[in-house]
Write a protein that holds these residues in place. Structure first.
Motif, mmCIF file in Angstrom:
data_model
loop_
_atom_site.group_PDB
_atom_site.id
_atom_site.type_symbol
_atom_site.label_atom_id
_atom_site.label_comp_id
_atom_site.label_asym_id
_atom_site.label_seq_id
_atom_site.Cartn_x
_atom_site.Cartn_y
_atom_site.Cartn_z
ATOM 1 N N GLN A 47 0.831 -1.204 0.000
ATOM 2 C CA GLN A 47 0.000 0.000 0.000
ATOM 3 C C GLN A 47 0.870 1.261 0.000
ATOM 4 O OE1 GLN A 47 -0.489 -2.669 2.010
ATOM 5 N NE2 GLN A 47 -2.365 -3.421 1.052
ATOM 6 N N ALA A 50 2.342 1.672 -3.445
ATOM 7 C CA ALA A 50 1.350 2.183 -4.396
ATOM 8 C C ALA A 50 1.209 3.695 -4.255
ATOM 9 C CB ALA A 50 0.008 1.487 -4.171
ATOM 10 N N LYS A 51 1.188 4.179 -3.023
ATOM 11 C CA LYS A 51 1.097 5.631 -2.803
ATOM 12 C C LYS A 51 2.363 6.326 -3.291
ATOM 13 C CE LYS A 51 -1.901 5.434 1.230
ATOM 14 N NZ LYS A 51 -1.965 5.600 2.687
ATOM 15 N N SER A 56 -2.091 2.112 -8.517
ATOM 16 C CA SER A 56 -3.076 1.379 -7.730
ATOM 17 C C SER A 56 -2.423 0.126 -7.156
ATOM 18 C CB SER A 56 -4.274 1.004 -8.601
ATOM 19 O OG SER A 56 -3.882 0.055 -9.573
ATOM 20 N N THR A 59 -2.072 -2.719 -9.647
ATOM 21 C CA THR A 59 -0.977 -2.481 -10.595
ATOM 22 C C THR A 59 0.356 -2.860 -9.969
ATOM 23 O OG1 THR A 59 -2.219 -0.679 -11.630
ATOM 24 C CG2 THR A 59 0.147 -0.746 -12.050
#
Length: 113
Positions: A47, A50-51, A56, A59
């Motif tokens: 997570q 991703a950020k 996402s 992805t």
């Protein structure tokens, strides 16, 4: 209440005072900017990654399965090195037209000579 002080100072002394002040400010600025840089590598979760990459979560998992992202797996968890992710991003850098033209010139020079 403001106090204003006027002093008589030779120009050489004034220049010395200004130079000392500027050097002191630059020294303090240099020290404070080096303190903000992290010296240790930071591990990120999927997570967080991703950020960080502005992607996402699905992805990120797709890039992991393709073997494109540098990942460390422990149990059923994936961890990412922030430094390795930055290097991954830098590898995708495209060259400018000037860089490409320069490389082409160098290549042609070596082929001719």
């Amino acid at each position: 209440m403001e106090k204003t002080v006027f002093i008589s100072l030779p120009i050489e002394d004034l220049q010395t005072v200004i130079i000392d002040c500027v050097n002191s400010c630059l020294k303090n600025n240099k020290q404070s900017s080096t303190q903000h840089q992290p010296e240790t590598d930071e591990l990120l979760t999927v997570q967080d990654t991703a950020k960080f990459l502005r992607l996402s979560v699905p992805t990120v998992y797709t890039l992991i399965s393709k073997g494109e992202l540098p990942v460390m797996k422990r149990s059923k968890r994936c961890y990412f090195s922030k430094v390795e992710l930055i290097n991954y991003l830098k590898q995708g850098r495209k060259k400018t037209l000037a860089e490409t033209a320069s490389e082409a010139e160098e290549y042609l020079k070596t082929k001719r000579g």
